[in-house]
Motif scaffolding. Structure first.
Motif, PDB file in Angstrom:
ATOM      1  N   SER A 170      10.011  -4.945  -3.286  1.00  0.00           N
ATOM      2  CA  SER A 170       8.580  -5.137  -3.411  1.00  0.00           C
ATOM      3  C   SER A 170       7.856  -3.787  -3.436  1.00  0.00           C
ATOM      4  CB  SER A 170       8.105  -5.995  -2.239  1.00  0.00           C
ATOM      5  OG  SER A 170       6.736  -6.094  -2.215  1.00  0.00           O
ATOM      6  N   THR A 171       8.318  -2.861  -2.603  1.00  0.00           N
ATOM      7  CA  THR A 171       7.667  -1.551  -2.527  1.00  0.00           C
ATOM      8  C   THR A 171       7.845  -0.781  -3.836  1.00  0.00           C
ATOM      9  OG1 THR A 171       8.285  -1.578  -0.205  1.00  0.00           O
ATOM     10  CG2 THR A 171       7.406   0.472  -1.065  1.00  0.00           C
ATOM     11  N   VAL A 172       9.067  -0.837  -4.400  1.00  0.00           N
ATOM     12  CA  VAL A 172       9.321  -0.142  -5.669  1.00  0.00           C
ATOM     13  C   VAL A 172       8.438  -0.749  -6.767  1.00  0.00           C
ATOM     14  CG1 VAL A 172      11.038   0.271  -7.448  1.00  0.00           C
ATOM     15  CG2 VAL A 172      11.657   0.538  -5.054  1.00  0.00           C
ATOM     16  N   LEU A 173       8.391  -2.077  -6.815  1.00  0.00           N
ATOM     17  CA  LEU A 173       7.558  -2.729  -7.831  1.00  0.00           C
ATOM     18  C   LEU A 173       6.088  -2.349  -7.655  1.00  0.00           C
ATOM     19  CD1 LEU A 173       9.184  -6.279  -7.913  1.00  0.00           C
ATOM     20  CD2 LEU A 173       9.343  -4.488  -9.641  1.00  0.00           C
ATOM     21  N   ALA A 174       5.662  -2.238  -6.388  1.00  0.00           N
ATOM     22  CA  ALA A 174       4.266  -1.869  -6.148  1.00  0.00           C
ATOM     23  C   ALA A 174       3.992  -0.455  -6.642  1.00  0.00           C
ATOM     24  CB  ALA A 174       3.936  -1.989  -4.669  1.00  0.00           C
ATOM     25  N   ALA A 175       4.958   0.440  -6.466  1.00  0.00           N
ATOM     26  CA  ALA A 175       4.784   1.816  -6.949  1.00  0.00           C
ATOM     27  C   ALA A 175       4.592   1.808  -8.464  1.00  0.00           C
ATOM     28  CB  ALA A 175       5.986   2.663  -6.563  1.00  0.00           C
ATOM     29  N   ALA A 183      10.040   7.263 -12.907  1.00  0.00           N
ATOM     30  CA  ALA A 183      11.349   7.653 -12.376  1.00  0.00           C
ATOM     31  C   ALA A 183      11.197   8.354 -11.029  1.00  0.00           C
ATOM     32  CB  ALA A 183      12.068   8.562 -13.368  1.00  0.00           C
ATOM     33  N   LEU A 184      10.217   9.235 -10.926  1.00  0.00           N
ATOM     34  CA  LEU A 184      10.031   9.979  -9.673  1.00  0.00           C
ATOM     35  C   LEU A 184       9.568   9.078  -8.540  1.00  0.00           C
ATOM     36  CD1 LEU A 184       8.218  13.253 -10.789  1.00  0.00           C
ATOM     37  CD2 LEU A 184      10.499  13.037  -9.790  1.00  0.00           C
ATOM     38  N   SER A 185       8.732   8.097  -8.877  1.00  0.00           N
ATOM     39  CA  SER A 185       8.182   7.252  -7.819  1.00  0.00           C
ATOM     40  C   SER A 185       9.256   6.350  -7.221  1.00  0.00           C
ATOM     41  CB  SER A 185       7.040   6.407  -8.368  1.00  0.00           C
ATOM     42  OG  SER A 185       7.542   5.395  -9.209  1.00  0.00           O
ATOM     43  N   THR A 186      10.304   6.049  -8.008  1.00  0.00           N
ATOM     44  CA  THR A 186      11.286   5.066  -7.549  1.00  0.00           C
ATOM     45  C   THR A 186      12.001   5.497  -6.261  1.00  0.00           C
ATOM     46  OG1 THR A 186      11.538   4.470  -9.846  1.00  0.00           O
ATOM     47  CG2 THR A 186      13.140   3.557  -8.315  1.00  0.00           C
ATOM     48  N   PRO A 187      12.649   6.699  -6.227  1.00  0.00           N
ATOM     49  CA  PRO A 187      13.307   7.065  -4.965  1.00  0.00           C
ATOM     50  C   PRO A 187      12.328   7.164  -3.797  1.00  0.00           C
ATOM     51  CG  PRO A 187      13.297   8.917  -6.502  1.00  0.00           C
ATOM     52  CD  PRO A 187      12.862   7.717  -7.267  1.00  0.00           C
ATOM     53  N   LEU A 188      11.140   7.657  -4.071  1.00  0.00           N
ATOM     54  CA  LEU A 188      10.125   7.727  -3.004  1.00  0.00           C
ATOM     55  C   LEU A 188       9.834   6.336  -2.453  1.00  0.00           C
ATOM     56  CD1 LEU A 188       7.286  10.150  -4.212  1.00  0.00           C
ATOM     57  CD2 LEU A 188       8.763  10.409  -2.211  1.00  0.00           C
ATOM     58  N   ALA A 189       9.623   5.387  -3.387  1.00  0.00           N
ATOM     59  CA  ALA A 189       9.283   4.028  -2.971  1.00  0.00           C
ATOM     60  C   ALA A 189      10.445   3.385  -2.227  1.00  0.00           C
ATOM     61  CB  ALA A 189       8.887   3.191  -4.176  1.00  0.00           C
ATOM     62  N   ILE A 190      11.684   3.682  -2.660  1.00  0.00           N
ATOM     63  CA  ILE A 190      12.838   3.123  -1.950  1.00  0.00           C
ATOM     64  C   ILE A 190      12.832   3.620  -0.509  1.00  0.00           C
ATOM     65  CG2 ILE A 190      15.364   3.177  -1.789  1.00  0.00           C
ATOM     66  CD1 ILE A 190      15.438   3.206  -4.841  1.00  0.00           C
ATOM     67  N   LEU A 191      12.576   4.918  -0.341  1.00  0.00           N
ATOM     68  CA  LEU A 191      12.543   5.502   0.999  1.00  0.00           C
ATOM     69  C   LEU A 191      11.438   4.857   1.850  1.00  0.00           C
ATOM     70  CD1 LEU A 191      13.872   7.902   2.584  1.00  0.00           C
ATOM     71  CD2 LEU A 191      11.817   9.200   1.987  1.00  0.00           C
ATOM     72  N   PHE A 192      10.228   4.804   1.287  1.00  0.00           N
ATOM     73  CA  PHE A 192       9.104   4.224   2.032  1.00  0.00           C
ATOM     74  C   PHE A 192       9.366   2.754   2.344  1.00  0.00           C
ATOM     75  CE2 PHE A 192       5.844   7.305  -0.085  1.00  0.00           C
ATOM     76  CZ  PHE A 192       6.487   8.358   0.534  1.00  0.00           C
ATOM     77  N   GLY A 251      -0.054   0.549   6.539  1.00  0.00           N
ATOM     78  CA  GLY A 251      -0.845   1.151   5.470  1.00  0.00           C
ATOM     79  C   GLY A 251      -1.806   2.194   6.014  1.00  0.00           C
ATOM     80  N   PHE A 252      -2.478   1.856   7.104  1.00  0.00           N
ATOM     81  CA  PHE A 252      -3.412   2.814   7.728  1.00  0.00           C
ATOM     82  C   PHE A 252      -2.667   4.050   8.223  1.00  0.00           C
ATOM     83  CE2 PHE A 252      -6.213  -0.980   9.179  1.00  0.00           C
ATOM     84  CZ  PHE A 252      -6.754  -1.046   7.921  1.00  0.00           C
ATOM     85  N   PHE A 253      -1.519   3.791   8.850  1.00  0.00           N
ATOM     86  CA  PHE A 253      -0.730   4.884   9.421  1.00  0.00           C
ATOM     87  C   PHE A 253      -0.238   5.816   8.320  1.00  0.00           C
ATOM     88  CE2 PHE A 253       3.466   6.505  10.774  1.00  0.00           C
ATOM     89  CZ  PHE A 253       3.097   7.169  11.933  1.00  0.00           C
ATOM     90  N   VAL A 281       0.843  -1.201   0.000  1.00  0.00           N
ATOM     91  CA  VAL A 281       0.000   0.000   0.000  1.00  0.00           C
ATOM     92  C   VAL A 281       0.883   1.258   0.000  1.00  0.00           C
ATOM     93  CG1 VAL A 281      -1.623   1.303   1.420  1.00  0.00           C
ATOM     94  CG2 VAL A 281      -1.917  -1.139   1.139  1.00  0.00           C
ATOM     95  N   VAL A 282       1.962   1.185   0.772  1.00  0.00           N
ATOM     96  CA  VAL A 282       2.858   2.336   0.877  1.00  0.00           C
ATOM     97  C   VAL A 282       3.550   2.591  -0.469  1.00  0.00           C
ATOM     98  CG1 VAL A 282       4.781   3.273   2.183  1.00  0.00           C
ATOM     99  CG2 VAL A 282       3.185   1.740   3.285  1.00  0.00           C
ATOM    100  N   GLY A 283       3.908   1.509  -1.166  1.00  0.00           N
ATOM    101  CA  GLY A 283       4.481   1.656  -2.495  1.00  0.00           C
ATOM    102  C   GLY A 283       3.479   2.292  -3.451  1.00  0.00           C
ATOM    103  N   ALA A 284       2.221   1.835  -3.357  1.00  0.00           N
ATOM    104  CA  ALA A 284       1.184   2.407  -4.217  1.00  0.00           C
ATOM    105  C   ALA A 284       1.056   3.903  -3.972  1.00  0.00           C
ATOM    106  CB  ALA A 284      -0.142   1.701  -3.964  1.00  0.00           C
ATOM    107  N   MET A 285       1.216   4.315  -2.720  1.00  0.00           N
ATOM    108  CA  MET A 285       1.158   5.742  -2.407  1.00  0.00           C
ATOM    109  C   MET A 285       2.272   6.492  -3.117  1.00  0.00           C
ATOM    110  SD  MET A 285       0.380   5.932   1.615  1.00  0.00           S
ATOM    111  CE  MET A 285      -0.984   5.043   2.312  1.00  0.00           C
ATOM    112  N   ALA A 286       3.467   5.898  -3.135  1.00  0.00           N
ATOM    113  CA  ALA A 286       4.595   6.544  -3.821  1.00  0.00           C
ATOM    114  C   ALA A 286       4.258   6.738  -5.298  1.00  0.00           C
ATOM    115  CB  ALA A 286       5.859   5.709  -3.655  1.00  0.00           C
TER     116      ALA A 286
END
Lengths: 419, 344
Positions: free
Chosen positions: A311-316, A106-115, A138-140, A77-82
């Motif tokens: 997994s988070t990056v792929l989800a983004a 490209a922009l979502s990738t660093p965000l997703a890595i961080l998350f 996810g809720f948080f 869910v957090v990746g999807a947010m990114a």
């Protein structure tokens, strides 16, 4: 992968049935639903093709953490947010088309890595409880996400006047349109680069998989049992029949998004190839036993962290693929269901908390979305109320997650007792 | 200093500070403190018993009862049956409790059995069991043949999403011996029921079974060695938790004045879990005092932050965001501590 089916002397029908009981139940549900719902068959197939195309990537993003023993990553869910944050940014800038979409990726990738990093650190601190932690994270994160987009945007960060902004000038609207047809915004920016006939795509993919399987087995000096090839041969036959039956012209002409499918296939190959690398072997090792792996010198926490970040990056990226197909972002809702739906899909495909592969993911997406499409109309036929079908569908989502987790925990508990 | 923080607990300290900060902010903005306090007292009674439901399950070692919706649903079923046969007033309230009780005990028993089969993964499975049962009951609210006019949709099938209790037993506890000192309203009956239930649960924890449950939760191996039947105790504790969930939603509904069916119970476990954790409980240790402190702090914060946030920033739903961050942040914090406290 499907070891127990591949070795010739071990094609045990009973065992195979027992292992795939969830899949069989859903095959049954799907057929029942298709018979009960009065939707035209053509509509169902078109809808299914577009749903498979936009959801498969997200479901495939779950495989790596399962391999690494982190379990079902509710944190996607957090990746999807990114992914959504990047899409909001490019929509605000007015960047569209394939170029704009690539910028979003490209922009979502660093965000997703961080998350993903934060999620991974949290998962390492909550070992054994990753799944409930992933749900709550996810809720948080949704709270923080709402804080940014409902409050900070427009109030703290001044925005130019855009249709994305709520009328009072603070916070973004509930729905953001990213284009309603191809060429507008990022709608279909991947999907419509080129389109291929779905049946030829199925024939091609099935043929390639068969050849690869046979060759891989041949290299191990190993005859491929015919039974393992039957599903692929069936797929090819059905596709051929549909393509060449004169009465089915409409059905035969259904198109699938070519580039999206290339991306999905690329991720499948990536998931297979990574197992052969050192990192992939580490994933599998810690998935088997964290204790033995750490004795063997694998940095368990770091490897788990990498799995979650991947997994988070792929989800983004998956969420970006999903939304370029849908075209409308539900600013505060699109991401919330992603985890549940993806996880329910892969479980329906036959995966478990500790074992998942590409077949589970793709089969799961097909079955899950078939049930999804037919259940409201099936509910209407059965009970005279479409809402019952919708509640049933939600019941299935939660139920299948609960039952799979329960079965897994029960097996682990009884295994522990025996030792 | 270090030990003081440890004793109070970092999260409790932060939430208390936040609560006081919002309260002071409200005072500076010239908002009516007395009505805040009335509101906090009312919310304490309204949500208190649902939070109390966490105590037995945590003490028995199954963790916070994330499947609270199951108990809530049996309570709702009790209300619906009571209204269906036409009970009103105190009889309606007691009828709801009476009808809910057998369902809650039965369901709690099977839920406890389930938890015994999945030791180590109770919390996740509880959450999804709760979710699934809520959706199942959504179907049931449509299908079950209830006829009462106030509860049914005028057109179409099934029960309404929400229906009022004002002609039956709405506010019956709140108004029982209620009095006002100036603007300060004291819902005496509600408070009596809440503190009475707290006292009953406290008494139970001091009983022989209660002590055994506590021992089994703290150190299962030691408890087994001393001849305690842990599995049986875990079932008893979860029956009690389910019953409290059922009773809690009946008290909540009469105080709210409305009954909410369908997906309303879906997320109700999380605020209750958060409240007991804020009160100082952990995933393995909880006392009745944690419930009272936690519900005052958490519901107090929510009660006060809504008007104060609206005064400061009328746009956007800041208090809802505060709720989400505080509620889920505290649960995450507690989850990171699960492995620290012994069991792994």
């Amino acid at each position: 992968m499907d070891k127990n089916l591949l070795t010739p002397d071990k094609v045990d029908i009973k065992e195979a049935l027992r292992q795939n009981v969830v899949v069989l139940i859903f095959v049954f549900l799907t057929f029942g639903g298709v018979l009960l719902s009065d939707l035209p068959f053509y509509f169902m197939v078109t809808e299914l093709v577009s749903r498979i195309s936009r959801n498969s990537f997200l479901v495939l993003s779950l495989i790596i953490p399962i391999m690494a023993g982190v379990g079902l990553n509710f944190g996607i869910v957090v990746g999807a947010m990114a992914g959504q944050m990047a899409l909001i940014f490019i929509t605000y800038q007015g960047w569209g088309g394939t170029g704009g979409l690539l910028i979003a990726v490209a922009l979502s990738t660093p965000l997703a890595i961080l998350f993903g990093y934060f999620t991974g650190v949290l998962f390492n601190k909550t070992k054994g409880q990753e799944m409930i932690a992933g749900l709550i994270v996810g809720f948080f994160a949704n709270g923080l996400y709402q804080f940014i987009f409902l409050f900070v945007m427009g109030k703290v960060i001044p925005l130019k006047d855009t249709p994305m902004l709520k009328p009072d000038g603070i916070g973004l609207r509930n729905t953001i349109s990213m284009g309603s047809k191809h060429g507008e915004g990022i709608k279909y920016a991947f999907d419509y680069i080129f389109r291929v006939n779905i049946w030829w795509l199925v024939i091609g993919t099935a043929a390639v998989i068969m050849v690869v399987k046979v060759l891989a087995n041949r290299r191990k000096k190993f005859r491929t049992p015919f039974l393992t090839l039957v599903p692929y041969i069936l797929m090819i036959l059905v596709s051929l029949v549909i393509t060449f039956t004169p009465g089915l012209r409409l059905l035969a002409n259904i198109k699938a998004p070519g580039v999206t499918w290339l991306i999905i296939i690329a991720l499948c190959i990536f998931n297979v190839v990574i197992i052969k690398t050192k990192l992939g072997q580490d994933f599998r090792a810690i998935g088997q036993s964290q204790h033995i792996s750490s004795v063997a010198g694998i940095n368990v926490d770091r490897t788990r962290l990498i799995a979650v970040v991947m997994s988070t990056v792929l989800a983004a990226w998956g969420q970006i693929i999903f939304l370029q197909n849908v075209g409308t972002m539900n600013t505060y809702g699109s991401h919330m269901q992603v985890g549940m739906f993806a996880i329910a899909s892969i479980l329906i495909g036959g995966a478990s908390v500790s074992n998942a592969n590409i077949r589970h993911a793709i089969l799961g997406v097909i079955l899950f979305h078939s049930v999804f499409i037919v259940s409201p109309t099936a509910g209407k036929t059965l009970f005279g109320d479409a809402q019952i079908g919708e509640f049933f569908r939600a019941f299935v989502v939660y139920g299948v997650i609960g039952v799979s987790l329960g079965l897994h925990a029960w097996k682990t508990a009884t295994a522990k007792k025996k030792v | 200093m270090e030990t003081v923080i440890q004793k109070i607990g970092l999260p409790r300290l932060i939430i208390t500070a936040l609560f006081l900060f919002v309260l002071v902010l409200g005072g500076i903005l010239g908002m009516p403190m007395i009505s805040f306090i009335s509101d906090i007292i009312k919310r304490m009674g309204m949500y208190g018993i649902l939070v109390l439901a966490m105590v037995p399950s945590i003490q028995s070692g199954t963790g916070p009862n994330f499947a609270l919706p199951i108990g809530i649903l049996t309570g709702l079923l009790g209300i619906v049956i009571s209204l269906e046969i036409g009970l009103v007033g105190m009889a309606g309230f007691l009828g709801a409790v009476g009808f809910a009780l057998p369902f809650a005990i039965l369901v709690g028993f099977f839920y406890g059995k389930l938890l015994n089969m999945v030791k180590g993964a109770e919390m996740t499975i509880a959450t999804y069991t709760g979710f699934a049962v809520v959706q199942f009951m959504c179907i049931m609210w449509i299908v079950l043949p209830f006829q009462s006019g106030t509860m049914k949709w005028a057109l179409g099938k099934g029960l309404r999403n929400t229906f009022p209790l004002d002609n039956t037993f709405g506010l019956i506890l709140n108004n029982f011996m209620a009095f006002s000192i100036g603007n300060l309203h004291i819902p005496t009956g509600l408070l009596l029921v809440f503190f009475g239930t707290c006292f009953a649960v406290w008494l139970f924890t001091k009983s022989k079974t209660g002590t055994e449950i506590l021992a089994g939760g703290m150190n299962p191996r030691f408890a087994i060695a001393s001849g305690v039947n842990i599995d049986r105790n875990r079932i008893i504790a979860n029956i009690l938790s389910t019953v409290l969930g059922a009773f809690g939603i009946i008290v909540y509904s009469q105080s709210f004045g409305f009954v909410q069916l369908y997906t309303a119970p879906l997320m109700m476990a999380f605020p209750a879990v958060a409240a007991v954790l804020i009160g100082g409980a952990t995933a393995q240790r909880a006392r009745v005092s944690h419930v009272i402190i936690g519900v005052v702090l958490f519901q107090g914060l929510l009660a006060v932050s809504l008007p104060v946030a609206n005064q400061l920033v009328p746009e956007g739903n800041l208090s809802e965001i505060i709720r989400m961050v505080v509620q889920n942040g505290i649960i995450l914090y507690a989850l990171t501590k699960v492995n620290d406290n012994g069991r792994n």
